[in-house]
Design an enzyme around this catalytic site. Structure first.
Site, PDB file in Angstrom:
ATOM      1  CG  ASP A   1      80.657  75.563  83.396  1.00  0.00           C
ATOM      2  OD1 ASP A   1      80.450  74.839  82.411  1.00  0.00           O
ATOM      3  OD2 ASP A   1      81.662  76.306  83.508  1.00  0.00           O
ATOM      4  CB  ILE A   2      84.846  75.856  86.898  1.00  0.00           C
ATOM      5  CG1 ILE A   2      85.743  76.293  88.033  1.00  0.00           C
ATOM      6  CG2 ILE A   2      85.489  76.072  85.547  1.00  0.00           C
ATOM      7  CD1 ILE A   2      86.963  75.399  88.227  1.00  0.00           C
TER       8      ILE A   2
ATOM      9  CG  HIS B   1      79.824  68.386  78.953  1.00  0.00           C
ATOM     10  ND1 HIS B   1      80.922  67.865  78.302  1.00  0.00           N
ATOM     11  CD2 HIS B   1      79.769  69.690  78.588  1.00  0.00           C
ATOM     12  CE1 HIS B   1      81.502  68.805  77.587  1.00  0.00           C
ATOM     13  NE2 HIS B   1      80.815  69.932  77.734  1.00  0.00           N
ATOM     14  CG  MET B   2      72.088  68.558  79.133  1.00  0.00           C
ATOM     15  SD  MET B   2      70.685  67.700  79.946  1.00  0.00           S
ATOM     16  CE  MET B   2      70.101  66.667  78.629  1.00  0.00           C
ATOM     17  CG  HIS B   3      76.762  73.219  78.646  1.00  0.00           C
ATOM     18  ND1 HIS B   3      77.751  73.947  79.288  1.00  0.00           N
ATOM     19  CD2 HIS B   3      77.398  72.505  77.687  1.00  0.00           C
ATOM     20  CE1 HIS B   3      78.927  73.683  78.726  1.00  0.00           C
ATOM     21  NE2 HIS B   3      78.743  72.816  77.751  1.00  0.00           N
TER      22      HIS B   3
ATOM     23  CD  GLU C   1      86.401  75.414  76.236  1.00  0.00           C
ATOM     24  OE1 GLU C   1      86.427  75.244  77.479  1.00  0.00           O
ATOM     25  OE2 GLU C   1      86.308  76.518  75.695  1.00  0.00           O
ATOM     26  CB  VAL C   2      85.414  68.816  78.900  1.00  0.00           C
ATOM     27  CG1 VAL C   2      85.706  67.577  79.738  1.00  0.00           C
ATOM     28  CG2 VAL C   2      85.990  70.061  79.576  1.00  0.00           C
TER      29      VAL C   2
ATOM     30  CG  ASN D   1      78.892  73.192  73.270  1.00  0.00           C
ATOM     31  OD1 ASN D   1      77.980  73.687  72.611  1.00  0.00           O
ATOM     32  ND2 ASN D   1      79.369  73.768  74.360  1.00  0.00           N
TER      33      ASN D   1
HETATM   34  P1  5GP Z   1      82.227  72.387  76.571  1.00  0.00           P
HETATM   35  O1  5GP Z   1      82.831  73.623  75.974  1.00  0.00           O
HETATM   36  O2  5GP Z   1      83.139  71.217  76.467  1.00  0.00           O
HETATM   37  O3  5GP Z   1      80.837  72.100  76.069  1.00  0.00           O
HETATM   38  O4  5GP Z   1      82.006  72.716  78.106  1.00  0.00           O
HETATM   39  C1  5GP Z   1      82.918  72.387  79.094  1.00  0.00           C
HETATM   40  C2  5GP Z   1      82.522  73.174  80.314  1.00  0.00           C
HETATM   41  O5  5GP Z   1      83.220  72.630  81.412  1.00  0.00           O
HETATM   42  C3  5GP Z   1      82.871  74.657  80.234  1.00  0.00           C
HETATM   43  O6  5GP Z   1      81.693  75.430  80.376  1.00  0.00           O
HETATM   44  C4  5GP Z   1      83.861  74.866  81.369  1.00  0.00           C
HETATM   45  O7  5GP Z   1      83.690  76.095  82.036  1.00  0.00           O
HETATM   46  C5  5GP Z   1      83.574  73.676  82.276  1.00  0.00           C
HETATM   47  N1  5GP Z   1      84.735  73.214  83.025  1.00  0.00           N
HETATM   48  C6  5GP Z   1      85.976  72.976  82.532  1.00  0.00           C
HETATM   49  N2  5GP Z   1      86.785  72.519  83.511  1.00  0.00           N
HETATM   50  C7  5GP Z   1      86.020  72.463  84.630  1.00  0.00           C
HETATM   51  C8  5GP Z   1      86.309  72.057  85.976  1.00  0.00           C
HETATM   52  O8  5GP Z   1      87.414  71.664  86.332  1.00  0.00           O
HETATM   53  N3  5GP Z   1      85.277  72.128  86.869  1.00  0.00           N
HETATM   54  C9  5GP Z   1      84.030  72.547  86.508  1.00  0.00           C
HETATM   55  N4  5GP Z   1      83.089  72.583  87.469  1.00  0.00           N
HETATM   56  N5  5GP Z   1      83.733  72.937  85.245  1.00  0.00           N
HETATM   57  C10 5GP Z   1      84.718  72.885  84.334  1.00  0.00           C
END
Ligand code: 5GP
Length: 115
Positions: A30-31, A101-103, A96-97, A88
């Site tokens: 994760d970035i 995806h699984m964290h 957000e994306v 999420n």
């Molecule tokens: P969400 O909030 O959708 O469950 O998690 C999305 C995750 O993607 C966030 O933790 C965010 O930091 C990560 N993320 C967003 N854009 C990028 C990217 O361009 N590269 C990487 N490696 N992670 C990203």
């Protein structure tokens, strides 16, 4: 299908620190890590979110996501002490994306409830 930043990572159009890849999956750091180990495990197929999962159709894919999480947790040395897996979903879920995806989070004591 709406393309996301994760589609670009799959196509290698933008860089990511990739830690695992298979025919069906990609996993990368994760970035903005929220723990010492924070990996995102994603299907290459564009499934937007949990509500788009169909149990029968996606059973194998989901099983592989959990196998990958266990393998990565072992590789990063966090399997023994434990870790957290999070999906999420949607606005209230904090997604957000819009690409499933699984964290995988670990390397520190997690707290409950999450924010
Ligand atoms: P969400 O909030 O959708 O469950 O998690 C999305 C995750 O993607 C966030 O933790 C965010 O930091 C990560 N993320 C967003 N854009 C990028 C990217 O361009 N590269 C990487 N490696 N992670 C990203």
């Amino acid at each position: 299908m709406g393309h996301t930043i994760f589609s670009k990572i799959i196509k290698r159009e933008i860089p990511a620190d990739i830690v695992y890849e298979s025919e069906l999956l990609l996993a990368f750091k994760d970035i903005k890590p929220k723990a010492p180990v924070h990996i995102l495990i994603i299907p290459k197929a564009e499934i937007p979110k949990v509500t788009d999962i169909r149990g029968f159709e996606h059973a194998g894919l989901l099983g592989e996501m959990f196998d990958a999480a266990n393998k990565i947790a072992k590789d990063f040395g966090i399997a023994k002490d434990g870790f957290r897996l999070v999906f999420n979903c949607g606005n209230n879920g904090g997604q957000e994306v819009n690409h499933l995806h699984m964290h995988l989070l670990g390397g520190r004591q997690m707290t409950w409830p999450p924010g």
